[in-house]
Write a protein that holds these residues in place. Structure first.
Motif, short mmCIF file in Angstrom:
data_model
loop_
_atom_site.label_atom_id
_atom_site.label_comp_id
_atom_site.label_asym_id
_atom_site.label_seq_id
_atom_site.Cartn_x
_atom_site.Cartn_y
_atom_site.Cartn_z
N GLN A 55 33.54 -86.88 -52.88
CA GLN A 55 32.72 -85.68 -52.63
C GLN A 55 32.78 -84.69 -53.79
OE1 GLN A 55 33.22 -84.36 -48.26
NE2 GLN A 55 35.15 -85.32 -48.87
N PHE A 56 33.75 -84.91 -54.69
CA PHE A 56 34.00 -83.97 -55.79
C PHE A 56 34.04 -84.72 -57.13
CE2 PHE A 56 36.26 -82.79 -51.90
CZ PHE A 56 35.60 -81.62 -51.57
N PRO A 57 32.90 -85.26 -57.56
CA PRO A 57 32.89 -86.04 -58.80
C PRO A 57 33.36 -85.25 -60.02
CG PRO A 57 30.64 -85.64 -58.03
CD PRO A 57 31.58 -85.19 -56.96
N GLU A 58 33.13 -83.94 -60.02
CA GLU A 58 33.58 -83.13 -61.16
C GLU A 58 35.10 -83.11 -61.24
OE1 GLU A 58 33.62 -80.73 -57.58
OE2 GLU A 58 31.98 -81.91 -58.40
N LYS A 59 35.79 -83.12 -60.10
CA LYS A 59 37.26 -83.17 -60.09
C LYS A 59 37.75 -84.54 -60.57
CE LYS A 59 39.08 -79.83 -56.87
NZ LYS A 59 39.95 -79.68 -55.70
#
Length: 141
Positions: free
Chosen positions: A113-117
């Motif tokens: 859900q958090f590809p940037e992380k």
């Protein structure tokens, strides 16, 4: 086949199991052609707090150490601890597991859900480790 500088003698891998796999099972897998063995799950927070004991995997090289976490800085710090351990040859940042425990602690596929992380964790980890880093990922949360 090579992953980074690590020579893998076979394209057959013993995948990561839910917990530590029995020594006898790993020996049989290596005997019958496994080119690499995957570790049990290492949680970044636990590695930082308690270190990383890879002695149960001695003789099962090359070893792919599966690391889970949800904070890019913690993941990178834990990866460095694994990197400093001579018994693990490859670091796998695992964002694929779908089991209940991983979701409860917001790791594994929860992180999709958090590809940037995920991207930040990869960049920070690659910047401080010498061992090859692979990313285990899946389609869908």
């Amino acid at each position: 086949m090579k992953i980074g500088t690590v020579e893998i003698r076979s394209r057959i891998f013993l995948a990561r199991l839910e917990g530590p796999s029995p020594v006898a099972f790993r020996i049989l897998c290596k005997k019958y052609g496994a080119g690499a063995i995957a570790s049990h799950p290492f949680i970044a927070k636990d590695v930082i707090k308690n270190g990383c004991d890879l002695n149960i995997y001695l003789g099962n090289e090359p070893l792919i150490c599966h690391l889970f976490g949800n904070d890019p800085d913690e993941i990178a710090k834990a990866a460095k601890i694994i990197d400093d351990n001579p018994h693990g040859q490859i670091i796998a940042l695992n964002f694929a597991d779908v089991n209940e425990v991983m979701h409860k602690i917001k790791c594994g596929s929860y992180m999709l859900q958090f590809p940037e992380k995920i991207g930040e964790a990869i960049k920070k980890t690659k910047a401080i480790v010498k061992k090859p880093v692979i990313v285990v990922i899946r389609l869908g949360y």
